[in-house]
Design a protein around this motif. Structure first.
Motif, PDB file in Angstrom:
ATOM      1  N   PHE A 113       0.831  -1.199   0.000  1.00 53.05           N
ATOM      2  CA  PHE A 113       0.000   0.000   0.000  1.00 53.05           C
ATOM      3  C   PHE A 113       0.865   1.250   0.000  1.00 53.05           C
ATOM      4  O   PHE A 113       1.808   1.358   0.778  1.00 53.05           O
ATOM      5  CB  PHE A 113      -0.905   0.030   1.237  1.00 53.05           C
ATOM      6  CG  PHE A 113      -1.927  -1.067   1.254  1.00 53.05           C
ATOM      7  CD1 PHE A 113      -3.124  -0.938   0.558  1.00 53.05           C
ATOM      8  CD2 PHE A 113      -1.690  -2.239   1.953  1.00 53.05           C
ATOM      9  CE1 PHE A 113      -4.061  -1.959   0.564  1.00 53.05           C
ATOM     10  CE2 PHE A 113      -2.621  -3.267   1.972  1.00 53.05           C
ATOM     11  CZ  PHE A 113      -3.817  -3.125   1.272  1.00 53.05           C
ATOM     12  N   VAL A 114       0.528   2.183  -0.893  1.00 52.53           N
ATOM     13  CA  VAL A 114       1.155   3.500  -0.913  1.00 52.53           C
ATOM     14  C   VAL A 114       0.020   4.513  -0.781  1.00 52.53           C
ATOM     15  O   VAL A 114      -0.903   4.514  -1.605  1.00 52.53           O
ATOM     16  CB  VAL A 114       1.960   3.730  -2.201  1.00 52.53           C
ATOM     17  CG1 VAL A 114       2.449   5.167  -2.283  1.00 52.53           C
ATOM     18  CG2 VAL A 114       3.140   2.762  -2.280  1.00 52.53           C
ATOM     19  N   LYS A 115       0.069   5.313   0.277  1.00 49.44           N
ATOM     20  CA  LYS A 115      -0.985   6.308   0.563  1.00 49.44           C
ATOM     21  C   LYS A 115      -2.357   5.654   0.572  1.00 49.44           C
ATOM     22  O   LYS A 115      -3.324   6.186   0.023  1.00 49.44           O
ATOM     23  CB  LYS A 115      -0.924   7.455  -0.439  1.00 49.44           C
ATOM     24  CG  LYS A 115       0.377   8.239  -0.368  1.00 49.44           C
ATOM     25  CD  LYS A 115       0.435   9.347  -1.388  1.00 49.44           C
ATOM     26  CE  LYS A 115       1.793  10.021  -1.322  1.00 49.44           C
ATOM     27  NZ  LYS A 115       2.078  10.857  -2.465  1.00 49.44           N
ATOM     28  N   GLY A 116      -2.449   4.476   1.177  1.00 47.81           N
ATOM     29  CA  GLY A 116      -3.723   3.779   1.327  1.00 47.81           C
ATOM     30  C   GLY A 116      -4.207   3.030   0.099  1.00 47.81           C
ATOM     31  O   GLY A 116      -5.241   2.372   0.146  1.00 47.81           O
ATOM     32  N   GLU A 117      -3.470   3.110  -1.011  1.00 49.80           N
ATOM     33  CA  GLU A 117      -3.877   2.418  -2.235  1.00 49.80           C
ATOM     34  C   GLU A 117      -3.039   1.167  -2.447  1.00 49.80           C
ATOM     35  O   GLU A 117      -1.817   1.189  -2.319  1.00 49.80           O
ATOM     36  CB  GLU A 117      -3.713   3.345  -3.447  1.00 49.80           C
ATOM     37  CG  GLU A 117      -4.154   2.688  -4.748  1.00 49.80           C
ATOM     38  CD  GLU A 117      -3.840   3.513  -5.987  1.00 49.80           C
ATOM     39  OE1 GLU A 117      -4.077   2.998  -7.098  1.00 49.80           O
ATOM     40  OE2 GLU A 117      -3.344   4.646  -5.870  1.00 49.80           O
ATOM     41  N   LYS A 145       5.928  -2.887   3.652  1.00 51.76           N
ATOM     42  CA  LYS A 145       5.916  -1.517   4.200  1.00 51.76           C
ATOM     43  C   LYS A 145       7.220  -0.804   3.847  1.00 51.76           C
ATOM     44  O   LYS A 145       7.214   0.388   3.513  1.00 51.76           O
ATOM     45  CB  LYS A 145       5.715  -1.555   5.715  1.00 51.76           C
ATOM     46  CG  LYS A 145       4.290  -1.814   6.116  1.00 51.76           C
ATOM     47  CD  LYS A 145       4.105  -1.858   7.610  1.00 51.76           C
ATOM     48  CE  LYS A 145       2.672  -2.240   7.916  1.00 51.76           C
ATOM     49  NZ  LYS A 145       2.520  -2.906   9.185  1.00 51.76           N
ATOM     50  N   ALA A 148       7.175  -0.010   0.097  1.00 50.23           N
ATOM     51  CA  ALA A 148       6.265   1.115  -0.186  1.00 50.23           C
ATOM     52  C   ALA A 148       6.954   2.460  -0.046  1.00 50.23           C
ATOM     53  O   ALA A 148       6.646   3.401  -0.775  1.00 50.23           O
ATOM     54  CB  ALA A 148       5.045   1.036   0.729  1.00 50.23           C
ATOM     55  N   LYS A 149       7.918   2.548   0.868  1.00 52.48           N
ATOM     56  CA  LYS A 149       8.598   3.809   1.101  1.00 52.48           C
ATOM     57  C   LYS A 149       9.512   4.238  -0.047  1.00 52.48           C
ATOM     58  O   LYS A 149       9.863   5.413  -0.144  1.00 52.48           O
ATOM     59  CB  LYS A 149       9.420   3.724   2.400  1.00 52.48           C
ATOM     60  CG  LYS A 149       8.550   3.654   3.632  1.00 52.48           C
ATOM     61  CD  LYS A 149       9.361   3.588   4.895  1.00 52.48           C
ATOM     62  CE  LYS A 149       8.441   3.537   6.109  1.00 52.48           C
ATOM     63  NZ  LYS A 149       9.173   3.508   7.359  1.00 52.48           N
TER      64      LYS A 149
END
Length: 151
Positions: A113-117, A145, A148-149
């Motif tokens: 997930f990136v920004k909830g997506e 996680k 995602a960053k």
């Protein structure tokens, strides 16, 4: 526990500023496949633009014909829709399974997930029946996680 020793290595790989994102992801795949005996194919799939499909990214393991997976198809496609982890102890018991190899017995897919997506996932196939535990899920959530960053 092996996962605790791998976590700092994942962080080190992902922090290399001189490498591209794909080089970092490939290095993570290599690390996991080389150090976890029952991880026999490790790869990333990502949402393919605005299309309702996933596109294969960096991976380690046997070549696959499944470079594009429609949302809802197979384990990866189902995770793209559900946004939930999917642990499959026995792939032969799944109706909606896309076989990559006859040697694969189990699969685990964890969304990124990136920004909830939900923008992608890590997909791991195992030639060992029912090898994945809750510890695998927690470790792979950690990996996702961290990945995602950098995306």
């Amino acid at each position: 526990m092996m996962f605790n020793t791998l976590k700092p290595q994942v962080e080190t790989i992902l922090s290399h500023t001189e490498k591209t994102v794909n080089e970092k992801l490939f290095a993570v795949c290599e690390l996991l496949e080389n150090h976890i005996e029952y991880y026999n194919w490790v790869g990333f799939y990502f949402k393919n633009g605005d299309k309702k499909e996933l596109k294969l990214g960096p991976y380690v393991g046997a070549p696959t014909d499944h470079t594009i997976i429609p949302f809802g198809k197979g384990i990866c496609g189902q995770v793209a829709v559900s946004n939930q982890n999917f642990v499959v102890p026995d792939v032969s018991a799944q109706d909606n399974y896309i076989a990559c190899s006859i040697t694969v017995k189990a699969e685990i897919v964890i969304p990124i997930f990136v920004k909830g997506e939900n923008i992608g996932q890590i997909d791991i196939d195992s030639n060992t029946p029912n090898p994945f535990t809750e510890a695998d899920e927690r470790f792979l959530e950690f990996v996702c996680k961290k990945v995602a960053k950098i995306l």
